[in-house]
Design an enzyme around this catalytic site. Sequence first.
Site, PDB file in Angstrom:
ATOM      1  N   CYS A   1     -13.795 -10.788  -2.908  1.00 25.40           N
ATOM      2  CA  CYS A   1     -13.279 -11.866  -3.752  1.00 25.40           C
ATOM      3  C   CYS A   1     -14.254 -12.079  -4.906  1.00 25.40           C
ATOM      4  CB  CYS A   1     -13.147 -13.141  -2.928  1.00 25.40           C
ATOM      5  SG  CYS A   1     -12.671 -14.595  -3.897  1.00 25.40           S
TER       6      CYS A   1
ATOM      7  N   CYS B   1      -6.168  -2.427   1.632  1.00 23.84           N
ATOM      8  CA  CYS B   1      -6.074  -2.688   3.070  1.00 23.84           C
ATOM      9  C   CYS B   1      -6.913  -3.928   3.335  1.00 23.84           C
ATOM     10  CB  CYS B   1      -6.599  -1.461   3.820  1.00 23.84           C
ATOM     11  SG  CYS B   1      -6.464  -1.584   5.592  1.00 23.84           S
TER      12      CYS B   1
ATOM     13  N   HIS C   1     -16.006 -10.601   1.700  1.00 24.19           N
ATOM     14  CA  HIS C   1     -15.392  -9.314   2.027  1.00 24.19           C
ATOM     15  C   HIS C   1     -13.920  -9.538   2.349  1.00 24.19           C
ATOM     16  CE1 HIS C   1     -14.832  -5.411   3.991  1.00 24.19           C
ATOM     17  NE2 HIS C   1     -14.264  -6.067   4.990  1.00 24.19           N
TER      18      HIS C   1
ATOM     19  N   CYS D   1     -15.984 -15.901  -4.632  1.00 25.59           N
ATOM     20  CA  CYS D   1     -16.977 -16.290  -3.623  1.00 25.59           C
ATOM     21  C   CYS D   1     -17.713 -15.106  -2.991  1.00 25.59           C
ATOM     22  CB  CYS D   1     -16.335 -17.139  -2.542  1.00 25.59           C
ATOM     23  SG  CYS D   1     -15.180 -16.251  -1.471  1.00 25.59           S
TER      24      CYS D   1
ATOM     25  N   ARG E   1      -3.823   1.603  -2.046  1.00 30.19           N
ATOM     26  CA  ARG E   1      -3.534   0.756  -0.885  1.00 30.19           C
ATOM     27  C   ARG E   1      -4.729  -0.156  -0.662  1.00 30.19           C
ATOM     28  NH1 ARG E   1      -4.745   1.171   4.676  1.00 30.19           N
ATOM     29  NH2 ARG E   1      -5.450   3.322   4.352  1.00 30.19           N
TER      30      ARG E   1
ATOM     31  N   HIS F   1     -10.722  -2.967   2.100  1.00 25.47           N
ATOM     32  CA  HIS F   1     -11.032  -1.762   1.331  1.00 25.47           C
ATOM     33  C   HIS F   1      -9.817  -1.331   0.527  1.00 25.47           C
ATOM     34  CE1 HIS F   1     -14.097  -1.732   4.487  1.00 25.47           C
ATOM     35  NE2 HIS F   1     -14.849  -1.138   3.582  1.00 25.47           N
TER      36      HIS F   1
ATOM     37  N   ASP G   1       4.812   5.389  -2.004  1.00 26.42           N
ATOM     38  CA  ASP G   1       5.715   5.241  -3.145  1.00 26.42           C
ATOM     39  C   ASP G   1       5.544   3.834  -3.732  1.00 26.42           C
ATOM     40  OD1 ASP G   1       7.686   5.673  -5.028  1.00 26.42           O
ATOM     41  OD2 ASP G   1       9.332   5.248  -3.645  1.00 26.42           O
TER      42      ASP G   1
ATOM     43  N   CYS H   1      -0.533   0.810   8.579  1.00 26.12           N
ATOM     44  CA  CYS H   1      -1.947   0.984   8.916  1.00 26.12           C
ATOM     45  C   CYS H   1      -2.474  -0.077   9.881  1.00 26.12           C
ATOM     46  CB  CYS H   1      -2.799   1.006   7.651  1.00 26.12           C
ATOM     47  SG  CYS H   1      -2.950  -0.591   6.827  1.00 26.12           S
TER      48      CYS H   1
END
Length: 148
Positions: free
Chosen positions: A108, A133, A114, A111, A131, A117, A125, A76
């Site tokens: 997080c 990302c 960001h 703190c 996932r 996502h 698999d 990705c």
Amino acid sequence: MTDEHTTSPDLQPRLVLTPDQWRQRLSDEEYHVLREAGTEAPFVGEYTDTTAEGVYRCRACGAELFRSTQKFHSGCGWPSFFAPLAEDRVVYLTDESIPGRPRTEVRCARCDSHLGHVFAGEGFDTPTDLRYCINSICLDLEPARTDT
């Protein structure tokens, strides 16, 4: 996944700083991604293709977030993990910033920075079919110790 801000006894105390204090601590690009929910460009991040063993920490506060054993190659353009180090290390928020394409933001827990996502059901698999990302700029890799 819940929308709660909780911490466990294993985490350090919450880190709350003013915007000016964060700006002193972070580079302009780090501030944009970590504190303003920006995104770094795909395929350019330091950890996109890293296979080194270790623990990934939050670049803003140092909290342990992911292990290299949870990392996988998704193609990705950003580092992908199938799970956080522990569920209490991250918090989830609904992200509707792209009309018609709701996402789940990952932050997080220590703190509130960001990180990226999380996406489900993409067919990788992996043990969780999730996932995470995550922007490389949000992470610092602490290499695993090798005893000699």
